[in-house]
Design an enzyme around this catalytic site. Sequence first.
Site, PDB file in Angstrom:
ATOM      1  N   PHE A  67       0.882  -1.119  -0.073  1.00  0.00           N
ATOM      2  CA  PHE A  67       0.052   0.181  -0.304  1.00  0.00           C
ATOM      3  C   PHE A  67       1.084   1.326  -0.191  1.00  0.00           C
ATOM      4  CE2 PHE A  67      -2.607  -3.593   2.030  1.00  0.00           C
ATOM      5  CZ  PHE A  67      -3.350  -3.078   0.945  1.00  0.00           C
ATOM      6  N   VAL A  93       4.915  -1.236   3.007  1.00  0.00           N
ATOM      7  CA  VAL A  93       4.938   0.175   2.696  1.00  0.00           C
ATOM      8  C   VAL A  93       5.735   0.723   1.624  1.00  0.00           C
ATOM      9  CG1 VAL A  93       4.322   2.142   3.193  1.00  0.00           C
ATOM     10  CG2 VAL A  93       4.231   0.620   4.735  1.00  0.00           C
ATOM     11  N   LYS A  94       4.576   1.208   0.145  1.00  0.00           N
ATOM     12  CA  LYS A  94       5.183   2.035  -1.029  1.00  0.00           C
ATOM     13  C   LYS A  94       5.222   3.589  -1.056  1.00  0.00           C
ATOM     14  CE  LYS A  94       3.733   0.965  -5.308  1.00  0.00           C
ATOM     15  NZ  LYS A  94       2.760   0.340  -5.715  1.00  0.00           N
ATOM     16  N   VAL A  95       6.552   4.008  -0.652  1.00  0.00           N
ATOM     17  CA  VAL A  95       7.086   5.273  -0.889  1.00  0.00           C
ATOM     18  C   VAL A  95       8.338   5.724  -1.500  1.00  0.00           C
ATOM     19  CG1 VAL A  95       8.823   6.559  -0.295  1.00  0.00           C
ATOM     20  CG2 VAL A  95       7.912   5.039   1.827  1.00  0.00           C
TER      21      VAL A  95
END
Length: 239
Positions: A67, A93-95
């Site tokens: 996400f 976690v998509k950064v």
Amino acid sequence: MTEKIVLRHVKIFADGADLESMVALANRPDIAGFTTNPTLMRKAGISDYEDFARKVLETIIDRPVSFEVFADDAAGMLRQARLISSWGANVYVKVPVTDTRRNSMADVIAELTSDGVQLNVTALTTVPQVKAVTAALAGTRGAIVSVFAGRIADTGRDPIPIMTSALAITSAHRNIRLLWASPREILNVKQADDIGVDIITVTHDLLGKLSLFGKNLDDFSLDTVKMFDADARAAGYKL
């Protein structure tokens, strides 16, 4: 006759934001993980980010799910990333590699990595970006580097040399996997597998074409002729 798809290395992650489809795909053993992003979620009509994510994680508990943060500043990304990470042990976690002003997010990536957050660093397109992100991920307990090979190809460039160089960088580091993002056709799955990329995202629509992998071309030719014939008959065309 269609050959069974046999992938030697690359794992398939389903890319989408349709909850019903994601739940159905969770029953397929060939789907090794799931990814989504704000654009896909908006197209799917999702208005409550956390509610959607938690519903996904109620069903998908045994495979990684990515996400994405949507803040556009370092402090906001850090806060959102820590919150999203808390939703499940299988969450990545998509950064983004930069913010919208082209500022590198390497410091954010390094800080979250030191906190033990599993990251999927996204929107990379160049080898220097891969080098910087991989360095920031040093010591990670689990990370993905997503290079958008499909977007590279959209510019008229062959993505394979870039992906090959990227793989040489990421594979030298423990717990970092390279992801081929934004594929345009099933051929990309084979290309990714041939060079040893760890993961490829495949959209829900494109997943349907996996059944064509290795299909006999003479049979495919005949299927095409039959399609034209059936559509002409259904339309009632006359000359």
